[in-house]
Design a protein around this motif. Structure first.
Motif, PDB file in Angstrom:
ATOM      1  N   GLU A   1       0.833  -1.197   0.000  1.00  0.00           N
ATOM      2  CA  GLU A   1       0.000   0.000   0.000  1.00  0.00           C
ATOM      3  C   GLU A   1       0.871   1.251   0.000  1.00  0.00           C
ATOM      4  N   ASN A   2       0.418   2.229  -0.714  1.00  0.00           N
ATOM      5  CA  ASN A   2       1.060   3.541  -0.707  1.00  0.00           C
ATOM      6  C   ASN A   2       0.207   4.450   0.158  1.00  0.00           C
ATOM      7  N   TYR A   3       0.867   5.130   1.089  1.00  0.00           N
ATOM      8  CA  TYR A   3       0.165   6.054   1.955  1.00  0.00           C
ATOM      9  C   TYR A   3       0.263   7.438   1.345  1.00  0.00           C
ATOM     10  N   SER A   4      -0.877   8.025   1.069  1.00  0.00           N
ATOM     11  CA  SER A   4      -0.872   9.312   0.405  1.00  0.00           C
ATOM     12  C   SER A   4      -1.651  10.341   1.218  1.00  0.00           C
ATOM     13  N   TYR A   5      -0.945  11.386   1.632  1.00  0.00           N
ATOM     14  CA  TYR A   5      -1.614  12.462   2.348  1.00  0.00           C
ATOM     15  C   TYR A   5      -2.566  13.210   1.416  1.00  0.00           C
ATOM     16  N   THR A   6      -2.307  13.148   0.135  1.00  0.00           N
ATOM     17  CA  THR A   6      -3.203  13.827  -0.807  1.00  0.00           C
ATOM     18  C   THR A   6      -4.612  13.232  -0.746  1.00  0.00           C
ATOM     19  N   ASN A   7      -4.738  11.953  -0.376  1.00  0.00           N
ATOM     20  CA  ASN A   7      -6.075  11.375  -0.193  1.00  0.00           C
ATOM     21  C   ASN A   7      -6.822  12.108   0.911  1.00  0.00           C
ATOM     22  N   TYR A   8      -6.126  12.395   2.017  1.00  0.00           N
ATOM     23  CA  TYR A   8      -6.755  13.133   3.112  1.00  0.00           C
ATOM     24  C   TYR A   8      -7.093  14.562   2.671  1.00  0.00           C
ATOM     25  N   ILE A   9      -6.172  15.205   1.966  1.00  0.00           N
ATOM     26  CA  ILE A   9      -6.422  16.568   1.477  1.00  0.00           C
ATOM     27  C   ILE A   9      -7.685  16.588   0.628  1.00  0.00           C
ATOM     28  N   ASN A  10      -7.780  15.640  -0.295  1.00  0.00           N
ATOM     29  CA  ASN A  10      -8.947  15.587  -1.181  1.00  0.00           C
ATOM     30  C   ASN A  10     -10.231  15.281  -0.421  1.00  0.00           C
ATOM     31  N   SER A  11     -10.169  14.382   0.571  1.00  0.00           N
ATOM     32  CA  SER A  11     -11.390  14.079   1.328  1.00  0.00           C
ATOM     33  C   SER A  11     -11.813  15.275   2.170  1.00  0.00           C
ATOM     34  N   GLU A  12     -10.841  16.024   2.714  1.00  0.00           N
ATOM     35  CA  GLU A  12     -11.203  17.216   3.468  1.00  0.00           C
ATOM     36  C   GLU A  12     -11.821  18.264   2.540  1.00  0.00           C
ATOM     37  N   ASN A  13     -11.270  18.440   1.352  1.00  0.00           N
ATOM     38  CA  ASN A  13     -11.833  19.398   0.392  1.00  0.00           C
ATOM     39  C   ASN A  13     -13.252  18.992  -0.011  1.00  0.00           C
ATOM     40  N   ASP A  14     -13.471  17.693  -0.212  1.00  0.00           N
ATOM     41  CA  ASP A  14     -14.823  17.214  -0.538  1.00  0.00           C
ATOM     42  C   ASP A  14     -15.796  17.530   0.597  1.00  0.00           C
ATOM     43  N   TYR A  15     -15.367  17.280   1.823  1.00  0.00           N
ATOM     44  CA  TYR A  15     -16.215  17.556   2.980  1.00  0.00           C
ATOM     45  C   TYR A  15     -16.521  19.050   3.088  1.00  0.00           C
ATOM     46  N   LEU A  16     -15.496  19.897   2.912  1.00  0.00           N
ATOM     47  CA  LEU A  16     -15.692  21.345   3.057  1.00  0.00           C
ATOM     48  C   LEU A  16     -16.638  21.921   2.006  1.00  0.00           C
ATOM     49  N   SER A  17     -16.812  21.206   0.904  1.00  0.00           N
ATOM     50  CA  SER A  17     -17.736  21.689  -0.130  1.00  0.00           C
ATOM     51  C   SER A  17     -19.042  20.885  -0.149  1.00  0.00           C
ATOM     52  N   SER A  18     -19.309  20.137   0.912  1.00  0.00           N
ATOM     53  CA  SER A  18     -20.498  19.283   0.944  1.00  0.00           C
ATOM     54  C   SER A  18     -21.643  19.909   1.738  1.00  0.00           C
ATOM     55  N   LYS A  19     -22.822  19.366   1.540  1.00  0.00           N
ATOM     56  CA  LYS A  19     -23.979  19.770   2.332  1.00  0.00           C
ATOM     57  C   LYS A  19     -23.783  19.388   3.790  1.00  0.00           C
ATOM     58  N   LYS A  20     -23.127  18.270   4.043  1.00  0.00           N
ATOM     59  CA  LYS A  20     -22.875  17.832   5.415  1.00  0.00           C
ATOM     60  C   LYS A  20     -22.063  18.886   6.168  1.00  0.00           C
ATOM     61  N   PHE A  21     -21.071  19.470   5.507  1.00  0.00           N
ATOM     62  CA  PHE A  21     -20.270  20.506   6.157  1.00  0.00           C
ATOM     63  C   PHE A  21     -21.154  21.693   6.527  1.00  0.00           C
ATOM     64  N   LEU A  22     -22.015  22.102   5.605  1.00  0.00           N
ATOM     65  CA  LEU A  22     -22.907  23.225   5.906  1.00  0.00           C
ATOM     66  C   LEU A  22     -23.827  22.908   7.099  1.00  0.00           C
ATOM     67  N   GLN A  23     -24.296  21.660   7.170  1.00  0.00           N
ATOM     68  CA  GLN A  23     -25.136  21.256   8.316  1.00  0.00           C
ATOM     69  C   GLN A  23     -24.303  21.248   9.600  1.00  0.00           C
TER      70      GLN A  23
END
Length: 187
Positions: free
Chosen positions: A163-185
């Motif tokens: 497995e390759n550990y990629s911090y960019t996966n976390y960056i992308n998941s945080e960006n997805d969350y910050l632009s989601s309806k769940k974040f607004l809620q």
């Protein structure tokens, strides 16, 4: 050129602490892995490099643009590691203390790894990283993976993980969350 990413929320918090306590080692995380048998230091260096290649967070480079920061992942290049000869546990402790006191420049290399060797050829490595690119859990994982890779390299076996550990996966998941309806809620 590497992709540039915004800092994550945890990284921004660590950066604020870094700025408040400037010119200190407050954000250093240092750890040691010892091998209590004769060490092949060429194989240990190879093992460290295998893990560095597969863990991009330890290749993170910060970039300052005015008052803001971004980050990118540097391409992997093989790291030639210094071997420090130590004669006692006190010498090893002095090496650890010296490395942990290093003041990282936030937009330069944020990881320092040294191999150490006792007179009986036992040894290991000391790793010091800036908290903005790593945490203690990551250091534990790094050490475990290096030991697994070292054993595999020493026995001419395949590396036991792929497995390759990629911090960019976390960056992308945080960006997805910050632009989601769940974040607004949640906000």
């Amino acid at each position: 050129m590497n992709n540039k990413y915004n800092l994550t929320i945890p990284q921004k918090s660590i950066l604020l602490m870094e700025q408040y306590y400037s010119n200190t080692n407050i954000n250093n995380i240092c750890g040691t892995a010892s091998i209590k048998e004769s060490v092949d230091f060429n194989n240990l260096e190879k093992a460290v490099n295998i893990v560095l290649k597969n863990n991009d967070s330890l290749r993170t480079q910060l970039h300052k643009n005015g008052t803001t920061y971004s980050q990118s992942i540097k391409e992997y290049t093989y790291q030639k590691l210094d071997i420090v000869d130590v004669n006692s546990e006190d010498d090893l402790k002095a090496l650890e203390d010296n490395m942990s006191r290093k003041i990282f420049i936030i937009d330069q290399k944020l990881v320092d790894i040294k191999l150490f060797r006792f007179p009986n050829n036992y040894g290991g490595f000391v790793i010091n990283v800036h908290h903005i690119i790593s945490d203690a859990w990551t250091l534990g994982l790094f050490s475990r993976r290096v030991m697994e890779a070292y054993e595999a390299v020493s026995n001419n076996e395949d590396i036991p993980y792929n497995e390759n550990y990629s911090y960019t996966n976390y960056i992308n998941s945080e960006n997805d969350y910050l632009s989601s309806k769940k974040f607004l809620q949640d906000k």
